[in-house]
Design a protein around this motif. Structure first.
Motif, short mmCIF file in Angstrom:
data_model
loop_
_atom_site.label_atom_id
_atom_site.label_comp_id
_atom_site.label_asym_id
_atom_site.label_seq_id
_atom_site.Cartn_x
_atom_site.Cartn_y
_atom_site.Cartn_z
N THR A 91 0.81 -1.22 0.00
CA THR A 91 0.00 0.00 0.00
C THR A 91 0.85 1.27 0.00
OG1 THR A 91 -0.09 -0.03 2.43
CG2 THR A 91 -1.89 -1.12 1.25
N PRO A 118 -5.14 0.50 -0.11
CA PRO A 118 -4.76 -0.36 -1.24
C PRO A 118 -5.15 0.26 -2.58
CG PRO A 118 -6.76 -1.18 -0.24
CD PRO A 118 -6.30 -0.04 0.63
N LYS A 155 -1.29 -5.26 1.73
CA LYS A 155 -2.50 -5.00 0.94
C LYS A 155 -3.67 -5.83 1.44
CE LYS A 155 -3.86 -4.08 -3.84
NZ LYS A 155 -3.37 -3.98 -5.23
#
Length: 439
Positions: free
Chosen positions: A153, A304, A361
């Motif tokens: 992320t 994300p 993520k």
């Protein structure tokens, strides 16, 4: 066809490299696609930060086994910086994986061959198509029997705006804001100046500690720590009850510096607008309060990037944007006491068969992801893809207790002190002068 197609791993960070090592151990072909020019490109951006996990918690078992064939020796005890993690483990592991990694390869889309998101017919029998935009040359695509998205992320930091969208004026003032933990070895950029840190996670605490140490040496250096919540709540973590001692120590030291007056703590400050007069940005809160500084460091977490997955059928929690089976376990609004459970293939499975989100993520917008969690995830996922369902179901990890209970608390609650977690008594304040949440 599936017997010869590779498993595509997106991202050559810690979890992506570990996934590739596990796939090699099971004699499964793998291609790792990395947008950066080197392994662990995201880690390199915070390479100056020291992790709160020790070396044994930062090395995947399959990665270590692969490296040991070339005489590599695992580092012993100690808490490495991000740069040391790369130099002593992640870069050697990438070298061992060789041309299975394609650097400069940004994934722009993942779908099913000949099937968009709407089509049911024989969907699970079609290979994945992974669209790639290389740093040089024309866009191309790969076919894959499975896809493991370990892209993290890091490339999608949250904005300063309190409503999850950029504050008014934030985009035009972007050059005056930093969304990463600065390298405070460059003292000239902060010494003798006023810096505002926005955020309440481990990254924000790490930045506050570094600035507070500067302020202790140089009283002309001032630090303001802006929290959105009405109280400090669990910002200071679990203290001595945290089973990762270095992580618990971050919060203890932060409380000490706040109590000593080296850091001004401002609560309930929710940024609505960013203005600037020359090189000095001003933050305007929803309630009209203002803060002006020389530097603003925005460390409000990450989210994300799901844009390149729009043609896949995913079942994600509406709050966290994480796989639904793990969301309640990691949601900071509702998480209760102690540790979260390790997650495996069954928890990460999606309606899109053989597609998995792993690593940071997989936590969506939730904080406090540990490398250990990701290593257990990829071990289980690869076992499932290999048909070893017993190994996929097996849990080989018990995560350390955070020492924090009761979720995030009431967002607008007032009157709370800087006390400790409900699992442990408050940490005494002393009068004195991944680290990123993903580690």
């Amino acid at each position: 066809m599936d017997d010869v197609l590779p498993v595509v791993v997106i991202g050559a960070g810690p979890q992506g490299l570990a996934a590739a090592a596990h796939l090699i151990e099971r004699n499964m072909p793998v291609v790792v696609l990395e947008a950066g020019s080197a392994p662990a490109a995201a880690v390199a951006e915070w390479g100056h930060v020291r992790l709160f996990s020790e070396w044994p918690e930062l090395i995947d078992a399959a990665g270590a086994r692969l490296l040991s064939t070339s005489g590599w020796q695992a580092p012993g005890a100690g808490y490495p910086t991000g740069d040391q993690w790369i130099g002593k483990y992640l870069a050697p592991l990438a070298t061992a994986l060789g041309d299975r990694i394609r650097f400069g390869s940004r994934v722009t889309g993942v779908s099913r061959m000949g099937r968009d998101r709407l089509v049911d017919a024989d969907r699970g029998e079609q290979p994945f198509t992974v669209h790639i935009s290389p740093s040089e040359g024309e866009e191309y695509r790969l076919q894959a029997r499975a896809v493991i998205d370990a892209s993290g992320t890091w490339a999608s930091p949250n904005p300063a705006g309190a409503d999850g969208l950029p504050a008014l004026g934030e985009a035009s003032a972007a050059d005056l804001l930093s969304y990463r933990i600065p390298d405070f070895r460059d003292r000239a950029g902060f010494s003798g100046k006023h810096t505002i840190v926005i955020g309440s996670g481990h990254s924000a605490v790490t930045a506050v500690l570094a600035l507070a140490r500067m302020a202790r040496r140089d009283p002309s250096t001032t630090v303001t720590w802006a929290l959105r919540r009405a109280t400090a709540g669990n910002t200071f973590g679990g203290g001595d009850a945290d089973e990762l001692p270095a992580r618990g120590a971050l919060g203890i030291r932060a409380k000490e510096y706040v109590e000593a007056g080296l850091v001004s703590l401002v609560t309930g400050f929710r940024v609505e607008r960013v203005t600037h007069d020359g090189e000095r940005p001003t933050l305007v809160a929803e309630d009209g309060r203002t803060l002006t500084a020389d530097r603003v460091v925005v460390l409000t977490g990450f989210r994300p990037d799901l844009s390149f997955l729009s043609e896949l059928r995913l079942e994600l929690d509406p709050t966290l944007q994480a796989p639904v089976r793990i969301a309640a376990e990691v949601d900071p609004n509702v998480h209760s006491c102690g540790s979260v459970a390790a997650t495996g293939a069954a928890d990460l499975a999606q309606p899109e068969q053989n597609f998995y989100l792993v690593g940071a993520k997989s936590y969506g917008r939730a904080p406090t992801f540990l490398a250990l969690t990701g290593y257990e995830q990829v071990r289980s996922v690869v076992a499932e893809l290999a048909g070893d369902h017993e190994a996929a179901r097996r849990v080989e990890l018990v995560l350390p207790d955070t020492g924090v209970c009761g979720g995030a608390g009431l967002f607008d609650a007032s009157g709370a002190s800087l006390g400790g977690a409900c699992c442990a008594p408050p940490v005494a304040l002393v009068q004195v002068g991944r680290a990123p949440a993903s580690v």
